[in-house]
Design a protein around this motif. Structure first.
Motif, PDB file in Angstrom:
ATOM      1  N   PHE A 130     -10.920 -39.524  -1.459  1.00  0.00           N
ATOM      2  CA  PHE A 130     -11.935 -38.569  -0.999  1.00  0.00           C
ATOM      3  C   PHE A 130     -12.427 -38.881   0.408  1.00  0.00           C
ATOM      4  N   THR A 131     -12.451 -40.141   0.781  1.00  0.00           N
ATOM      5  CA  THR A 131     -12.936 -40.502   2.122  1.00  0.00           C
ATOM      6  C   THR A 131     -11.802 -40.902   3.060  1.00  0.00           C
ATOM      7  N   PRO A 172      -8.127 -31.103  14.383  1.00  0.00           N
ATOM      8  CA  PRO A 172      -7.588 -29.927  15.081  1.00  0.00           C
ATOM      9  C   PRO A 172      -6.585 -30.294  16.173  1.00  0.00           C
ATOM     10  N   GLU A 173      -6.880 -31.354  16.912  1.00  0.00           N
ATOM     11  CA  GLU A 173      -5.966 -31.779  17.977  1.00  0.00           C
ATOM     12  C   GLU A 173      -4.714 -32.441  17.392  1.00  0.00           C
ATOM     13  N   LEU A 174      -4.886 -33.276  16.361  1.00  0.00           N
ATOM     14  CA  LEU A 174      -3.752 -33.995  15.785  1.00  0.00           C
ATOM     15  C   LEU A 174      -2.763 -33.056  15.106  1.00  0.00           C
ATOM     16  N   LEU A 175      -3.270 -31.990  14.486  1.00  0.00           N
ATOM     17  CA  LEU A 175      -2.428 -31.082  13.714  1.00  0.00           C
ATOM     18  C   LEU A 175      -2.182 -29.764  14.433  1.00  0.00           C
ATOM     19  N   ASN A 176      -2.704 -29.644  15.640  1.00  0.00           N
ATOM     20  CA  ASN A 176      -2.508 -28.426  16.433  1.00  0.00           C
ATOM     21  C   ASN A 176      -2.917 -27.188  15.644  1.00  0.00           C
ATOM     22  N   ALA A 177      -4.124 -27.224  15.102  1.00  0.00           N
ATOM     23  CA  ALA A 177      -4.616 -26.134  14.263  1.00  0.00           C
ATOM     24  C   ALA A 177      -6.101 -25.937  14.537  1.00  0.00           C
ATOM     25  N   SER A 178      -6.641 -24.816  14.065  1.00  0.00           N
ATOM     26  CA  SER A 178      -8.059 -24.516  14.256  1.00  0.00           C
ATOM     27  C   SER A 178      -8.908 -25.397  13.347  1.00  0.00           C
ATOM     28  N   ARG A 179     -10.183 -25.546  13.700  1.00  0.00           N
ATOM     29  CA  ARG A 179     -11.084 -26.351  12.887  1.00  0.00           C
ATOM     30  C   ARG A 179     -11.245 -25.749  11.487  1.00  0.00           C
ATOM     31  N   GLU A 180     -11.228 -24.427  11.396  1.00  0.00           N
ATOM     32  CA  GLU A 180     -11.329 -23.769  10.097  1.00  0.00           C
ATOM     33  C   GLU A 180     -10.142 -24.147   9.202  1.00  0.00           C
ATOM     34  N   ASP A 181      -8.949 -24.188   9.788  1.00  0.00           N
ATOM     35  CA  ASP A 181      -7.761 -24.541   9.006  1.00  0.00           C
ATOM     36  C   ASP A 181      -7.757 -26.012   8.610  1.00  0.00           C
ATOM     37  N   THR A 182      -8.147 -26.889   9.548  1.00  0.00           N
ATOM     38  CA  THR A 182      -8.099 -28.324   9.248  1.00  0.00           C
ATOM     39  C   THR A 182      -9.162 -28.737   8.226  1.00  0.00           C
ATOM     40  N   SER A 183     -10.208 -27.931   8.070  1.00  0.00           N
ATOM     41  CA  SER A 183     -11.212 -28.267   7.065  1.00  0.00           C
ATOM     42  C   SER A 183     -10.622 -28.234   5.657  1.00  0.00           C
ATOM     43  N   TRP A 184      -9.489 -27.525   5.501  1.00  0.00           N
ATOM     44  CA  TRP A 184      -8.828 -27.492   4.196  1.00  0.00           C
ATOM     45  C   TRP A 184      -8.209 -28.836   3.837  1.00  0.00           C
ATOM     46  N   VAL A 187      -9.775 -31.512   3.728  1.00  0.00           N
ATOM     47  CA  VAL A 187     -10.786 -32.110   2.856  1.00  0.00           C
ATOM     48  C   VAL A 187     -11.020 -31.233   1.625  1.00  0.00           C
ATOM     49  N   THR A 188     -11.148 -29.920   1.847  1.00  0.00           N
ATOM     50  CA  THR A 188     -11.493 -28.999   0.758  1.00  0.00           C
ATOM     51  C   THR A 188     -10.449 -28.988  -0.349  1.00  0.00           C
ATOM     52  N   ILE A 189      -9.169 -29.016   0.008  1.00  0.00           N
ATOM     53  CA  ILE A 189      -8.112 -28.898  -0.994  1.00  0.00           C
ATOM     54  C   ILE A 189      -8.147 -30.060  -1.978  1.00  0.00           C
ATOM     55  N   GLN A 231      -2.856 -35.612  -3.711  1.00  0.00           N
ATOM     56  CA  GLN A 231      -3.707 -36.798  -3.818  1.00  0.00           C
ATOM     57  C   GLN A 231      -4.938 -36.522  -4.677  1.00  0.00           C
ATOM     58  N   GLY A 232      -5.478 -35.301  -4.577  1.00  0.00           N
ATOM     59  CA  GLY A 232      -6.670 -34.973  -5.348  1.00  0.00           C
ATOM     60  C   GLY A 232      -6.458 -35.018  -6.847  1.00  0.00           C
ATOM     61  N   ALA A 233      -5.223 -34.781  -7.297  1.00  0.00           N
ATOM     62  CA  ALA A 233      -4.943 -34.766  -8.738  1.00  0.00           C
ATOM     63  C   ALA A 233      -5.190 -36.116  -9.388  1.00  0.00           C
ATOM     64  N   THR A 234      -5.139 -37.182  -8.598  1.00  0.00           N
ATOM     65  CA  THR A 234      -5.252 -38.527  -9.168  1.00  0.00           C
ATOM     66  C   THR A 234      -6.661 -38.864  -9.632  1.00  0.00           C
ATOM     67  N   THR A 235      -7.643 -38.000  -9.342  1.00  0.00           N
ATOM     68  CA  THR A 235      -9.020 -38.266  -9.765  1.00  0.00           C
ATOM     69  C   THR A 235      -9.132 -38.438 -11.269  1.00  0.00           C
TER      70      THR A 235
END
Length: 480
Positions: free
Chosen positions: A36-37, A47-59, A61-63, A118-122
């Motif tokens: 989680f962390t 956004p810079e590392l993945l060449n994507a918007s901040r809205e997209d990169t927030s996923w 964490v969210t996913i 990774q989230g499934a392992t919770t």
């Protein structure tokens, strides 16, 4: 019949040392919570590392939150049916696959897929608690469950400075290779030191129920986690909320009619289980509130009037103290659970949470203020997380242990997701422009602390409605 009994006896005599079993389960719990962390220190740079918007990169964490919420109760039911050890190993393999996918990815799509896996392992935490119920004597159960429960907070808290150190000193892909390595070590240790199950609940997996739960929770958690960004009353947000509620209502009706339901809602409606699970939402909210607000308060420049000017690694070390406290007090939690019972322990834990946020509401101008508050939060979460599974296990039949603890973990996930969205929304909306960045005001942080106090008070009140002696089928490892 005799041959089957002989085989069962031989399996029991080959069981590994109980201390090793507890230690291994605690280790995999730490690995799970670390996910989680894992990318928290990288959020600003994604956004810079993945060449994507901040809205997209927030996923990224969210996913993880979404998949964890959906997969945890399902994995608990699978564990009750097919063997908890087997499912724990399967979840760790999923963790390894997801970590490798993310580590080899240079685009946002691959990282999101990996983070979802990774989230499934919770689910390994409630499954580990259920395994302990099956194999440990009463004298050791409370302390061991307290230790396992503490890993949900400890893994995230301790993992944050580790992730921050790697983020500052290595390529970001190293975080995912570390996660893959931890998963591999955990899988090998589980195979070596966790015994096979002897208590199974025959049946079939309710596929339709699992799909319905996944769709309903996804709609609800999308509203919670993305509402601040989309707008709480925006059409997309309201559609997610309404669809999620409607699907969950239909799912609940179907579960009451199904022959082998994914979750027995009649058991979940017992007062001890119901009030504990609702309180779990508040405790998840209180835990993650500090994870959202404290690092920002510690890291913002002093010149902004809100921050304390620490670097990312130093701030992570301050936040990690709560996790250390949770781990240290787990033996005390187990002793108190055995002597006074889990409900009073839960009451003390929720009261400590309220005290911690009242303290930081009054004093938050020095680093040591946040350190003290974080230590008290560690005590509160440590006691509360130790008490909740014990309350539930005293109230449910032995064949419902995995699914019921999974449901409790789900409610905690709802609380953490809600805290992430609400705290983030408050800090974003109550900010001022300082140079090129928007900085949350001191009033924004205080409002967040008030919200956490309210959540703590609700949880505290709910503890008094939990029956002291819930009536249920008792497992041999539990006192009557």
């Amino acid at each position: 019949m005799g041959n089957a009994d002989d085989r069962a006896r031989r399996r029991l005599t080959r069981r590994p040392p109980r201390g090793a079993t507890v230690a291994v389960l605690a280790f995999v719990g730490l690995c799970s919570a670390f996910m989680f962390t894992l990318v928290v220190p990288l959020q600003a740079e994604l956004p810079e590392l993945l060449n994507a918007s901040r809205e997209d990169t927030s996923w990224v964490v969210t996913i993880t939150l979404l998949v964890a919420a959906v997969a945890t109760p399902i994995s608990g039911r699978l564990g009750d049916m097919y063997g908890k050890r087997r499912v724990v190993i399967a979840l760790l393999i999923v963790l390894i696959i997801g970590s490798v996918v993310a580590a080899l990815s240079t685009s946002i799509v691959g990282v999101i897929i990996g983070r979802g896996l990774q989230g499934a392992t919770t689910g390994v935490v409630p499954l580990g608690i259920a395994i302990m119920r099956d194999v440990l004597p009463p004298a050791r159960l409370g302390t061991s469950v307290a230790l396992m429960s503490a890993t949900m907070g400890v893994g995230g808290a301790i993992g944050m400075p580790v992730a921050a150190f790697l983020a500052q000193n290595a390529d970001w892909h190293a975080l995912f290779w570390l996660a893959a390595g931890l998963g591999a070590i955990g899988a090998v240790l589980v195979m070596a030191f966790v015994p096979d199950d002897v208590l199974l609940s025959p049946g079939r997996l309710d596929i339709l129920g699992a799909i319905g739960l996944a769709i309903g929770l996804t709609g609800l958690l999308l509203y919670v986690s993305r509402g601040a960004e989309w707008g709480w009353v925006a059409p997309m947000s309201l559609a997610s909320l309404i669809a999620g509620i409607l699907v969950l209502l239909l799912w609940g009706w179907y579960q009451l009619k199904a022959r082998d339901p994914l979750l027995d809602l009649r058991v979940a409606a017992r007062p001890a289980v119901l009030f504990t699970n609702v309180a779990a939402i508040c405790m998840g909210f209180a835990l993650f509130s500090s994870n959202v607000t404290f690092p920002q308060l510690l890291e913002l420049p002093v010149a902004t009037g809100s921050g304390l000017g620490l670097d990312m690694f130093s701030a992570a070390l301050v936040v990690a103290t709560s996790g250390v406290v949770m781990m240290v007090i787990s033996p005390l939690s187990g002793f108190l659970e055995r002597t006074v019972g889990p409900r009073p322990l839960f009451t003390v834990g929720t009261a400590a949470i309220v005290l911690a946020y009242v303290f930081v509401l009054i004093w938050s101008t020095e680093v040591w203020h946040l350190l003290v508050a974080n230590l008290i939060i560690g005590v509160g979460i440590g006691f509360s997380f130790a008490a909740m599974p014990m309350i539930i296990m005293r109230a449910v039949p032995s064949n419902e242990t995995g699914a019921s603890n999974g449901l409790n973990a789900l409610f905690r996930s709802v609380g953490t997701s809600t805290a992430s969205a609400v705290m983030g929304g408050v800090l974003a909306s109550m900010s001022i422009q300082v140079g090129d960045i928007a900085v949350p005001t001191r009033e924004a942080f205080q409002f967040c602390f008030w919200l956490a106090i309210v959540a703590g008070i609700i949880a505290l009140v709910l503890t008094f409605f939990i029956p002291r002696h819930p009536h249920a089928e008792q497992h041999p490892a539990l006192p009557g």
